[in-house]
Enzyme design. Structure first.
Site, short mmCIF file in Angstrom:
data_model
loop_
_atom_site.label_atom_id
_atom_site.label_comp_id
_atom_site.label_asym_id
_atom_site.label_seq_id
_atom_site.Cartn_x
_atom_site.Cartn_y
_atom_site.Cartn_z
N ASP A 9 0.92 -1.40 -0.06
CA ASP A 9 -0.13 -0.04 0.00
C ASP A 9 1.11 1.35 0.03
O ASP A 9 1.41 1.52 1.07
CB ASP A 9 -0.86 0.06 1.11
CG ASP A 9 -1.85 1.29 1.20
OD1 ASP A 9 -2.25 1.66 0.11
OD2 ASP A 9 -2.12 1.61 2.49
N GLU A 69 -1.09 -1.20 -4.79
CA GLU A 69 -2.25 -0.41 -5.23
C GLU A 69 -2.06 0.72 -6.29
O GLU A 69 -1.08 1.34 -6.34
CB GLU A 69 -2.79 0.28 -3.88
CG GLU A 69 -4.12 0.90 -4.19
CD GLU A 69 -4.68 1.57 -2.79
OE1 GLU A 69 -5.65 0.83 -2.29
OE2 GLU A 69 -4.22 2.46 -2.63
N HIS A 144 -2.42 0.65 6.93
CA HIS A 144 -1.58 0.60 5.73
C HIS A 144 -1.11 -0.94 5.49
O HIS A 144 -1.40 -1.42 4.41
CB HIS A 144 -0.44 1.52 5.60
CG HIS A 144 -0.65 3.00 5.71
ND1 HIS A 144 -1.52 3.63 4.95
CD2 HIS A 144 -0.37 3.81 6.89
CE1 HIS A 144 -1.65 5.13 5.44
NE2 HIS A 144 -1.29 4.81 6.66
#
EC number: 3.1.21.10
Length: 161
Positions: A9, A69, A144
């Site tokens: 992330d 991501e 996260h």
């Protein structure tokens, strides 16, 4: 055959990471963590720290593949730019370590783990705990890192062995 997946992330201040193993349709939690950079650091030093930490994670855990991501529309342009900078450093690190990677949007991740692309963060954590066989009170390193584990699960769901 076991596939070890690194989920990332990305962010400039916080990079969440999660490692899991997938064997058949079963997931096994390995580790999660967060790389933290500080605003007083120069951009160069922040990006170098992120890259150095990702190298250590790759060297220590030896993932077969990574998932990260993808950039999505952001209202805050400054945040989108800083996330893009961090993503660039991370993707370059993957390339330097010869690690294949795949990109997923937040909606793809949520849809993959729950069947619904609009679930809330609290629900994402709940589903991750179930899929990884964790106790209900398991505490992730950060929001996260739980997102990173969701990215790893998403990749495993899209790329069935």
């Amino acid at each position: 055959m076991i596939m070890r997946i690194l989920g990332i992330d990305p962010g400039l201040a916080n990079v969440g990471w999660g490692i899991l193993d997938r064997k058949g349709s079963k997931y096994m939690y390995v580790q999660d963590g967060t790389v933290i950079t500080h605003p007083f650091m120069s951009l160069k030093d922040r990006l170098k720290l992120i890259s150095d930490e990702i190298i250590l994670i790759i060297d220590n855990f030896k993932p077969d593949v990574a998932s990260i991501e993808n950039i999505y529309f952001a209202k805050n342009k400054k945040t989108a730019i800083s996330v893009s900078e961090a993503r660039g450093a991370i993707i370059l690190t993957f390339a330097l370590k010869n690690l294949d990677f795949y990109e997923y949007t937040p909606i793809q991740v949520k849809n993959s783990i729950s069947g619904f692309g609009r679930i809330e963060k609290v629900q994402v954590k709940y589903v991750i705990r179930i899929l990884l066989g964790m106790k209900p009170d398991f505490i992730f390193t950060s929001d996260h890192s739980s997102d990173a584990l969701a990215l790893a699960i998403c990749h495993g769901n899209y790329h069935i062995l």
